[in-house]
Structure formats: structure tokens, C-alpha cells
Design a protein around this motif. Structure first.
Motif, short mmCIF file in Angstrom:
data_model
loop_
_atom_site.label_atom_id
_atom_site.label_comp_id
_atom_site.label_asym_id
_atom_site.label_seq_id
_atom_site.Cartn_x
_atom_site.Cartn_y
_atom_site.Cartn_z
N GLY A 32 16.88 27.98 45.07
CA GLY A 32 15.57 27.44 44.73
C GLY A 32 15.68 26.08 44.07
O GLY A 32 14.87 25.19 44.31
N SER A 33 16.72 25.91 43.23
CA SER A 33 16.92 24.61 42.58
C SER A 33 17.31 23.54 43.59
O SER A 33 16.91 22.38 43.45
N LEU A 36 13.86 22.72 45.02
CA LEU A 36 12.78 22.30 44.12
C LEU A 36 13.26 21.62 42.85
O LEU A 36 12.44 21.21 42.02
N ALA A 58 11.61 16.39 49.74
CA ALA A 58 12.05 17.09 48.53
C ALA A 58 13.56 17.18 48.44
O ALA A 58 14.12 17.14 47.35
N ALA A 83 7.79 28.86 48.33
CA ALA A 83 8.69 27.83 47.78
C ALA A 83 8.64 26.56 48.63
O ALA A 83 8.63 25.45 48.09
N ARG A 86 5.49 24.66 47.84
CA ARG A 86 5.55 23.96 46.55
C ARG A 86 6.37 22.67 46.68
O ARG A 86 6.02 21.64 46.09
N ALA A 87 7.45 22.75 47.46
CA ALA A 87 8.24 21.54 47.68
C ALA A 87 7.43 20.49 48.41
O ALA A 87 7.46 19.30 48.06
N GLY A 90 4.92 18.77 46.15
CA GLY A 90 5.53 17.73 45.34
C GLY A 90 5.71 16.43 46.09
O GLY A 90 5.54 15.34 45.52
N GLU A 135 -1.33 24.95 46.33
CA GLU A 135 -0.62 24.48 45.14
C GLU A 135 -1.27 23.21 44.59
O GLU A 135 -1.41 23.05 43.36
N VAL A 235 9.33 18.59 53.88
CA VAL A 235 10.11 19.38 52.94
C VAL A 235 11.51 18.81 52.80
O VAL A 235 12.02 18.63 51.70
#
Length: 247
Positions: A32-33, A36, A58, A83, A86-87, A90, A135, A235
Motif C-alpha cells: 500500500g505504501s 500511496l 502516483a 486503494a 485513492r491513488a 491524489g 474520494e 495511477v
């Protein structure tokens, strides 16, 4: 029916991290890190195709990020859309300076071929875009998904094609839907601005073709685009596109 099976299988079958295979989690903290954990960045493929808008991504398309995208797209791991969305959100915020301009953020997904959507049982880019829009709204930014683009002719499988071959393969392949043309005539892109979204940037040919289709429709309708042109968010992008902007 296939989508129902994907959803049920995620509940009934043992879960492993899509990025590294670690058991009992669909996406572990480390993977995940990788997706994101860093701010979205401007990316530029080399060579850059003519007409490519400013693109933000991302993460580089490698290792865990590559595995997660493929699991969502090709193996129907639909839970990963959270996930990935969300990326993408951003990246949209980075590309619009957080505020989104004077109107709503209009996320325009790059369309998948009908045959690909049928084979996969879902449209991965549209699904990620919908999650990203939710989001963005949660963060106070008005956003909606507008599927304005469609294929007007068949294209060959892009895998194995070089940058020049991809540009030739996609040239003139996309157009606005009838509904998309009506929205352009009513000035929607002028007031809100369209943001092209995709899951992956490799050579940039697909996004350049999508931007061409939008610009052509706006010219026909004599509607200027906000900020003078399209913007795009993905992404992930090829590692080389990140390397160019390392500094």
C-alpha cells in the motif's frame, strides 16, 4: 453474473496481498505504501507524443504496484479499486492544484474496448475513476465521472508495440459520444474542465489520442477548454517517465 462471482469469491476464498502474496490481507502495508506512500508527480514519457497533456502519476509501474494493477484489471480483484481510486484522486488533486478550478472536477475515463470489458467482466478504469470521484467528494472537491469517449474503430493489441507503432495504431481511434458532444456544446468542459484518467501511462499514446478527441470536439463546438487544454491523471506510469522527472 461474473461481477457477482468476483465479489463473492473475495469473501469466500483465502485472501493474499495482491502485491506480494502475504496472506490474510488484500493489500499489505508495504505494498500500500508503494502505491500511496509518495505524493503524485508530473511524468513525461520519452519520446513524448504530440498533444499529450500534463500527466500526474502516483507511482512507477513496477514490482508491487504493477502486480496490484494487474490483479484489479485482469484477475478481477475488485476490492483493490479502493486503494487505486485513492491513488488516482491524489493525482487529480496534484494536477489541478488541489482546488479543481472554478467548477466541478469532471473525470473522463479512457474507454476500454468492448471486447476487453466483456472478457474481464468489468471496466477497470471506469471503476477506479468512480472510486476516485467519491474520494475527491469526501475531501470537499466536487467531482463526477463522465464517460464521454468511445472507440470509433477497432485497434490492435498494444502489447509489444513501440511508441511510434502505438501512435499509428491509435490515431483517430477515439471520439466523443453523442452525449459528450452535447455536454461540450453546453459549455460543460469550459466551466469545469475535463480531466482524462487512466490506470497506466506507458508511451502516452492513448492519453494523447483521448486529448485530441476532446480538443477536436471543443474546436468544432467553438468551446475553449479551461486552463487552455486537457489535463490527465493516471495511477502508475512507466519507470522511465518517473526517471525523467527525478530532479
Amino acid at each position: 453474473m461474473r461481477n457477482v462471482w468476483h465479489e463473492l469469491s473475495g469473501l469466500l476464498l483465502p485472501v493474499a496481498c495482491a502485491g506480494c502474496g502475504r496472506p490474510r490481507t488484500e493489500l499489505c502495508a508495504a505494498c500500500g505504501s508503494a502505491l500511496l506512500g509518495a505524493p503524485a508527480r508530473r511524468v513525461r514519457p520519452s519520446p513524448r507524443p504530440p498533444g499529450l497533456p500534463a500527466v500526474y502519476a502516483a507511482a512507477p509501474y513496477e514490482n508491487a504496484v504493477r502486480a496490484v494493477l494487474l490483479a484489479h484489471k485482469e484477475r478481477g480483484a475488485l476490492g483493490l479499486a479502493g486503494a487505486l481510486g485513492r491513488a488516482l484522486a491524489g493525482c487529480v488533486r496534484a494536477g489541478t492544484g488541489q482546488s479543481g478550478g472554478v467548477g466541478p472536477l469532471l473525470l473522463v475515463p479512457v474507454p476500454s474496448a468492448r471486447s476487453s470489458t466483456a472478457a474481464r467482466g468489468h471496466d477497470p478504469v471506469r471503476r477506479i475513476a468512480a472510486t476516485a470521484a467519491r474520494e475527491l467528494r469526501r475531501r470537499g472537491l466536487p467531482a463526477q465521472v463522465l464517460p464521454l469517449l468511445r472507440h470509433r474503430r477497432a485497434v490492435a493489441d498494444q502489447s509489444g508495440l513501440g511508441a511510434r507503432q502505438r501512435r499509428a495504431n491509435l490515431a483517430g481511434a477515439l471520439e466523443l459520444t453523442a452525449g459528450g458532444r452535447r455536454l461540450v456544446r453546453h459549455g460543460l468542459l469550459r466551466h469545469g474542465g475535463g480531466i482524462l484518467v487512466d490506470d497506466l501511462l506507458t508511451t502516452g499514446s492513448t492519453l494523447a489520442e483521448a486529448a485530441r478527441a476532446v480538443r477536436e470536439a471543443c474546436r468544432t463546438a467553438r468551446e475553449p477548454l479551461v486552463h487552455g487544454g486537457c489535463r490527465a491523471a493516471v495511477v502508475a506510469a512507466s519507470p522511465s517517465a518517473f526517471e525523467i522527472n527525478r530532479n
